[in-house]
Design a protein around this motif. Structure first.
Motif, PDB file in Angstrom:
ATOM      1  N   ILE A   1     101.894 -38.461 -60.828  1.00 55.35           N
ATOM      2  CA  ILE A   1     100.629 -38.809 -60.196  1.00 55.35           C
ATOM      3  C   ILE A   1     100.053 -37.591 -59.488  1.00 55.35           C
ATOM      4  N   GLY A   2     100.970 -36.726 -58.967  1.00 51.32           N
ATOM      5  CA  GLY A   2     100.470 -35.506 -58.331  1.00 51.32           C
ATOM      6  C   GLY A   2      99.773 -34.606 -59.325  1.00 51.32           C
ATOM      7  N   ILE A   3     100.463 -34.306 -60.426  1.00 51.63           N
ATOM      8  CA  ILE A   3      99.882 -33.426 -61.451  1.00 51.63           C
ATOM      9  C   ILE A   3      98.619 -34.047 -62.018  1.00 51.63           C
TER      10      ILE A   3
ATOM     11  N   MET B   1      96.607 -36.163 -60.723  1.00 51.35           N
ATOM     12  CA  MET B   1      95.487 -36.123 -59.795  1.00 51.35           C
ATOM     13  C   MET B   1      94.896 -34.723 -59.732  1.00 51.35           C
ATOM     14  N   ALA B   2      95.768 -33.713 -59.768  1.00 50.57           N
ATOM     15  CA  ALA B   2      95.257 -32.336 -59.757  1.00 50.57           C
ATOM     16  C   ALA B   2      94.372 -32.096 -60.973  1.00 50.57           C
ATOM     17  N   ILE B   3      94.816 -32.584 -62.131  1.00 53.22           N
ATOM     18  CA  ILE B   3      94.029 -32.394 -63.355  1.00 53.22           C
ATOM     19  C   ILE B   3      92.692 -33.103 -63.233  1.00 53.22           C
TER      20      ILE B   3
ATOM     21  N   ALA C   1     105.726 -37.355 -59.231  1.00 48.17           N
ATOM     22  CA  ALA C   1     105.322 -36.035 -59.720  1.00 48.17           C
ATOM     23  C   ALA C   1     104.151 -36.155 -60.676  1.00 48.17           C
TER      24      ALA C   1
END
Lengths: 669, 132, 226
Positions: free
Chosen positions: B74-76, B78-80, B72
């Motif tokens: 790494i997902g957030i 990466m989005a940032i 989770a």
């Protein structure tokens, strides 16, 4: 209704009127005038009824305890009581106060008819009246003090009514500060008196004095005298009264002629046994009265502002009253207080009419106007009567009251009065005669300059309001006729005869006539000069209320003539009569300058010193204390690079150090 | 097997990740280093779970959770990073200095203030150690 | 350097009786550990950004082997599946989307390198010292398998089911958050100017991903030819 209830209502009604006026003044302007006039008129009626019922007999007293003071003396606990003490003095003084206050309220409805601040003005006059009536009727010194101080603060506000002008602001502040300067020793005196007598009740105090139970009569009397000098404008503390003429004329009539300045005299009259038990206090009182009388009469002769002439004459007449008290004759003092209250109120109110009609308050401007007396016949005739009364010409009221004072002084000077030193009597007698001469002189000068001017036609200011003229005639009645009651009055007072003796009356009247004639001669001599030197700054507002003219003339007097009191007018007979003394008399014998040098400048210098210390010394430490955090802040701010990795490195380095330290500590290394 | 092996390996991996977080410029490389640190912790959890023979296998369960949370994260993250890149045209961490006080400079300082940042880091580091 | 330090630590720790006769598992563990650590070091030091991601695969894979050696087989497969399978792929996509240079980039390290090195070495020294000091004599009995899929599944769904469900909510939140963050139009105006100014400077073809909902595909298309 019992007499007690009547008497309690007398101060209460103006007070309620004042509160109602203050509350309703903005919302219901229609009620302001009735609320100002009606309670005062009712109070007058009630005061008359109370006076008739009392009738000069035994004092009527009533008391209810207000609050204990916590002070316990060997004689018992001392408490403040709402006490009523209605004797002959109080009854007649209350009638005078209510009469003058009613006249002033009616007069003000015309004089200040368009003033936006009239509601608060009228309410303050009512409050002032209530306070004075409280002082007159109360039988408790603490309650008296309450009224005394309320009068002080009301006087402050009323003198400063034209607060747009710097003169009025300065005058109100001066009046407040100078009277308060006297009130501080006065308060101490009251406490000392209460401690010695064991009570604040005047009756108890007087009983103690009669039994000789007062331990420090001289100290107490002198302390109280300071307060009296402040309120009654006696010699060292009188300087506020001439300046207070920057207030509206009705205020001058009410406060500075008939009531507030009378409070001091009335207070001494009530507590006269306290003063007579100390011969030193009486001599001081006599000397004070003499200095006040002569000095103020000389100053009055030199003033140019018509109201300042009257103000100095008030001071002089108050000097007569304190002189009478100094010779232990409070009946004469109160007699003069009553008659003077009537004719001086009349003089002030008439002066208001004159100022309005002439558009100036300067006598030297008036003496260059023709036909002023024809424009204002009412003021002309009533003022003439009042000036005759002031100059103590028989058969007007002033003659009788002044003669009673002089007779009492002569009585004491020849050693016939017990408990009064002969020297006090002599001082009062001599100064009283000198003052009679000067009084007649300045009264004549005032009359001649105001009504016998030559030159251009006086400006037209329209008709005077009926309310103002009617009041003048009302006050003219006691001015003329009050002296005839001289046979009845002793029954209201101590019982001493107040009828004039032949010696003093012939002497004083002769002296007064001489003063008047000499002034007339001087005027004939100087009046020709008037045409040569034009003078005059006249404000003409035919449609505005009378007060506007007065406010403008007060504001422009210094600009036009160079000083608040005097003008450089060679046509002034006072200049000729006083000769080299004129310069000093015009400034009130430089007392203001002296006080300025003695008190104001050192205070200012001390304030500057404190200001300097605060700015340069204290602030240095404060700034120094701020410098270190600011330096640290600069250093810390440099670390705020905004680089997150730097922050994190520092944070973790700190964590490592902490962890290593913790491990080392637990391992005991 | 000695517990010291996995423990030492985990410690070293963690510090490697730490160095990466502190020294890398590209935000995605920083995220990789964070993954290394998380994995070091996971290794510790597994090793201690095995050593303690926990009846509930709390260590392994927690490892699973950590892996999920890391996914989770790494997902957030990466989005940032993508958002930052889209807004600024760069994903360099040391370019994101909007929180710094800038009395006279422009809103964004030039690319590589290496001398400046190390200068600033040193007194700050000394101060942190002094207070510690 | 760190690797040699770890070797030294291993040697000094071998003074203990247990370390003198290493078992086969231990030897395998140390060898794989060295590989893992080396891969990790290369990951954080290499100048080539894509290589860093690939070395990260090696390191994470090595860790999966270590899990296997510790008999936690389920964790190992999860590690391979999630980390090697998805996280690294995600990171690679990120690198591409931010148009990271393919070759050596001289500015891969920030100016914070020396402080970072100091902090990392200090932390490593402290941690290794404490850990070795504490667990010198501790022995893991690997006789029974403890992390089989069977056992872990039973435990997870018997005792840890509530946190497990909570975790699913967390993942959902992360999913929504990621979508919200990467949506176009959140900051439409501020997004254009820096990019426009950056494009000529980096010398690349202009980014067309600013407009429209197909934000990611043009970026990918840009990358693919390289």
């Amino acid at each position: 209704m019992t007499t007690t209830t009547l008497a309690a209502l007398v101060p209460l009604l103006p007070f309620l009127g004042s509160v109602a006026g203050l509350l309703l003044g903005r919302r219901a302007p229609g009620f302001v005038r009735p609320l100002a006039v009606l309670p005062t008129l009712t109070a007058l009626a009630l005061a008359v009824v109370a006076a008739v019922r009392q009738g000069g007999g035994e004092p009527i007293t009533a008391a209810t305890e207000l609050t204990p003071t916590g002070l316990v003396l060997p004689t018992g606990p001392v408490s403040v009581e709402l006490a009523l003490n209605l004797d002959g003095f109080a009854a007649l003084a209350a009638v005078l106060v209510a009469l003058v206050a009613s006249c002033v309220q009616i007069y003000s409805t015309g004089y200040l008819r368009d003033d936006p601040r009239y509601p608060s003005y009228a309410a303050l006059v009512s409050l002032f009246t209530a306070a004075m009536l409280l002082v007159v009727y109360t039988g408790d010194l603490m309650v008296l003090l309450v009224g005394w101080e309320v009068m002080g603060i009301c006087s402050y506000f009323l003198v400063g009514h034209y607060w747009e002008t710097p003169e009025a602001r300065a005058a109100s502040l001066k009046a407040f500060l100078v009277t308060k300067l006297g009130d501080v020793p006065f308060l101490f005196g009251l406490f000392a008196l209460a401690v010695d007598a064991g009570s604040f009740r005047i009756a108890t105090v007087l009983r103690t004095v009669a039994e000789g139970g007062l331990d420090h009569p001289t100290l107490i009397a002198l302390l109280l005298l300071a307060g009296v000098a402040g309120k009654s404008a006696q010699f060292p503390l009188h300087t506020w009264l001439p300046d207070a003429m920057a207030g509206p004329t009705p205020v001058s009539a009410l406060i500075h002629a008939a009531t507030m300045v009378a409070a001091g005299v009335y207070f001494v009259a009530r507590l006269l046994p306290v003063f007579t038990s100390s011969a030193a206090a009486l001599v001081v009182l006599a000397a004070m009265a003499a200095a006040t009388m002569i000095g103020s009469a000389l100053a009055a002769l030199a003033q140019d502002d018509i109201k300042r002439v009257l103000a100095y004459s008030t001071i002089g007449q108050l000097g007569y009253m304190t002189g009478a008290l100094a010779v232990g004759e409070r009946g004469a003092a109160t007699f003069h207080l009553l008659s003077h209250g009537a004719f001086k109120a009349l003089l002030f109110l008439a002066a208001g009419v004159i100022i309005h009609a002439a558009g100036t308050n300067s006598l030297s401007a008036m003496c260059r106007m023709r036909g002023l007396r024809d424009r204002i016949p009412d003021a002309y005739w009533t003022m003439t009567v009042a000036l005759l009364a002031l100059a103590a010409i028989p058969p007007f009221s002033g003659f009788f009251s002044k003669e009673s004072v002089l007779a009492a002084a002569e009585h004491a000077a020849t050693g016939h009065a017990d408990a009064v030193p002969g020297s006090a009597g002599l001082i009062v007698l001599v100064s009283g005669l000198v003052t009679a001469l000067l009084t007649a002189a300045y009264a004549t000068r005032l009359w001649l300059l105001a009504f016998r001017g030559h030159g251009t036609e006086a400006p037209d200011h329209g008709r005077q309001p009926l309310a103002m003229n009617a009041v003048l005639w009302v006050l003219a009645v006691p001015t003329v006729a009050f002296g005839l009651t001289v046979g009845v009055l002793p029954g209201w007072f101590d019982g001493h005869a107040l009828t004039p003796t032949v010696t003093t009356s012939v002497l004083a009247t002769g002296v007064a006539l001489v003063g008047g004639l000499v002034t007339y001669g001087a005027w004939r001599h100087t009046t020709a000069l008037a045409a040569r030197v034009p003078l005059g700054a006249v404000a003409a507002h035919p449609d505005a209320e009378p007060a506007v003219s007065e406010a403008e003339s007060i504001a422009t007097h210094t600009a036009a003539y160079g000083s608040p009191g005097a003008a450089h007018d060679p046509a002034d007979p006072g200049r000729l009569l006083l000769g080299p003394l004129h310069r000093h008399a015009a400034t009130g014998f430089h007392l203001d300058a002296l006080y300025d040098r003695l008190f104001v400048r050192p205070t200012r210098a001390a304030a500057r010193l404190v200001h300097f210390l605060d700015r340069e010394v204290v602030d240095t430490y404060v700034r120094g204390a701020g410098a270190l955090p600011r330096l640290l802040g600069t250093a810390v701010r440099r670390a705020q690079t905004g680089n997150v990795q730097t922050y994190l490195s520092v944070l973790l380095a700190g964590s490592v150090v902490l962890a290593v330290a913790a491990v080392l500590v637990t391992a005991g290394a | 097997m000695h517990l010291a092996y996995p423990a030492v390996l985990a410690a070293l991996l963690f510090c490697t990740g730490l160095y990466g977080v502190l020294a890398r410029r590209n935000a995605i490389l920083v995220l990789m280093s964070v993954e290394l640190m998380l994995n070091a912790v996971n290794l510790n959890l597994v090793a201690f779970d095995v050593w303690l023979r926990d009846a509930l296998h709390a260590g392994q369960a927690l490892t699973l959770f950590t892996i999920a949370v890391a996914a989770a994260e790494i997902g957030i993250g990466m989005a940032i990073v993508l958002l930052v890149y889209r807004n600024r045209g760069s994903s360099d961490i040391d370019g994101l200095r909007d929180t710094a006080e800038q009395p006279d400079d422009g809103p964004e300082p030039p690319d590589d203030p290496s001398g400046d940042s190390s200068d600033a880091a040193r007194p700050a580091g000394q101060k942190a150690e002094a207070t510690a | 350097m760190t690797a040699s330090a770890s070797g030294a630590v291993t040697l000094t720790a071998a003074a203990h009786p247990g370390f003198l006769s290493p078992t086969g598992v231990e030897i395998a563990f140390v060898l794989v550990g060295l590989v893992t650590l080396g891969a990790a070091l290369v990951t954080v030091t290499t100048k080539q950004l894509v290589h860093a991601a690939l070395w990260l695969v090696v390191a994470l894979g090595g860790l999966a082997v270590e899990y296997l050696l510790l008999t936690a087989e389920f964790i190992a497969w999860v590690q391979v599946l999630i980390y090697v399978g998805s996280v690294v792929v995600l990171l690679l996509f990120g690198l591409m989307l931010t148009r990271a240079p393919i070759g050596r980039s001289p500015d891969a390290d920030s100016g914070n390198r020396l402080p970072a090195l100091a902090v990392a070495i200090a932390a490593a020294a402290a941690l290794v010292w404490v850990v070795v000091d504490a667990f010198r004599t501790t022995w893991i009995d690997l006789g029974t398998r403890q992390g089989s899929t069977d056992a872990v599944g039973a435990i997870l769904f018997k005792h840890w089911v509530l946190p497990f469900e909570a975790l699913s909510v967390l993942l959902l939140a992360a999913l929504v958050g990621a979508i919200v963050l990467s949506r176009k139009g959140g900051t439409p105006e501020s997004g254009k100017d820096p990019q426009a100014s950056k494009d000529p400077q980096s010398g690349k073809s202009p980014e067309s991903g600013k407009d429209g909902a197909s934000g990611t595909t043009p970026g990918e298309r840009d990358k693919e030819p390289r």
